[in-house]
Motif scaffolding. Structure first.
Motif, PDB file in Angstrom:
ATOM      1  N   GLN A 155      14.309 -27.468   0.836  1.00 41.44           N
ATOM      2  CA  GLN A 155      12.868 -27.547   0.584  1.00 41.44           C
ATOM      3  C   GLN A 155      12.076 -27.164   1.834  1.00 41.44           C
ATOM      4  O   GLN A 155      11.103 -26.419   1.749  1.00 41.44           O
ATOM      5  N   PRO A 174       4.233 -33.856  -2.985  1.00 39.43           N
ATOM      6  CA  PRO A 174       5.327 -33.153  -3.666  1.00 39.43           C
ATOM      7  C   PRO A 174       5.652 -31.824  -2.980  1.00 39.43           C
ATOM      8  O   PRO A 174       4.758 -31.079  -2.591  1.00 39.43           O
ATOM      9  N   GLU A 190       9.585 -30.089  -6.834  1.00 37.74           N
ATOM     10  CA  GLU A 190       9.199 -31.402  -7.364  1.00 37.74           C
ATOM     11  C   GLU A 190       7.959 -31.251  -8.243  1.00 37.74           C
ATOM     12  O   GLU A 190       7.146 -30.341  -8.041  1.00 37.74           O
ATOM     13  N   ASP A 191       7.827 -32.160  -9.212  1.00 36.39           N
ATOM     14  CA  ASP A 191       6.653 -32.137 -10.090  1.00 36.39           C
ATOM     15  C   ASP A 191       5.382 -32.256  -9.256  1.00 36.39           C
ATOM     16  O   ASP A 191       5.286 -33.101  -8.369  1.00 36.39           O
TER      17      ASP A 191
END
Length: 107
Positions: free
Chosen positions: A52, A84, A88-89
């Motif tokens: 990420q 987020p 991720e949502d």
């Protein structure tokens, strides 16, 4: 003659391009091995976090940043804010995150 100079410059440019590609491929291999190592050691969240961070830092960069120190400072702010992240949502990407607003909303 100028044609020879042009040919030499093009050859040097192609050589440099190949070196850059080789360096990028090496960096990707090292990253992949680091992620595999973390996963193998049971650190699945850390492995995901590495990926990420790399994607956020390189693909969602804030374009108004010129200075490397400022770039790192702002990225740390973003990362530590717990908003987020990519995958991720609700993630919008580092460049699109309004940190003061997100932090005020408790994200």
């Amino acid at each position: 003659d100028s044609d020879d100079d042009k040919d030499n410059l093009e050859a040097e440019g192609a050589k440099l391009d190949a070196q850059i590609v080789e360096c990028e491929e090496t960096l990707l291999r090292v990253l992949s091995e680091a992620v595999e190592y973390e996963q193998g050691a049971g650190y699945h969240e850390r492995a995901l976090g590495i990926l990420q961070a790399v994607v956020e830092y390189n693909c969602f960069v804030q374009e108004d940043i010129i200075d490397t120190d400022e770039h790192l400072r702002r990225f740390r702010q973003f990362w530590d804010s717990e908003v987020p992240r990519v995958g991720e949502d609700g993630a919008t990407g580092w460049a699109n995150t309004d940190l003061p607003t997100a932090m005020a909303q408790g994200r």
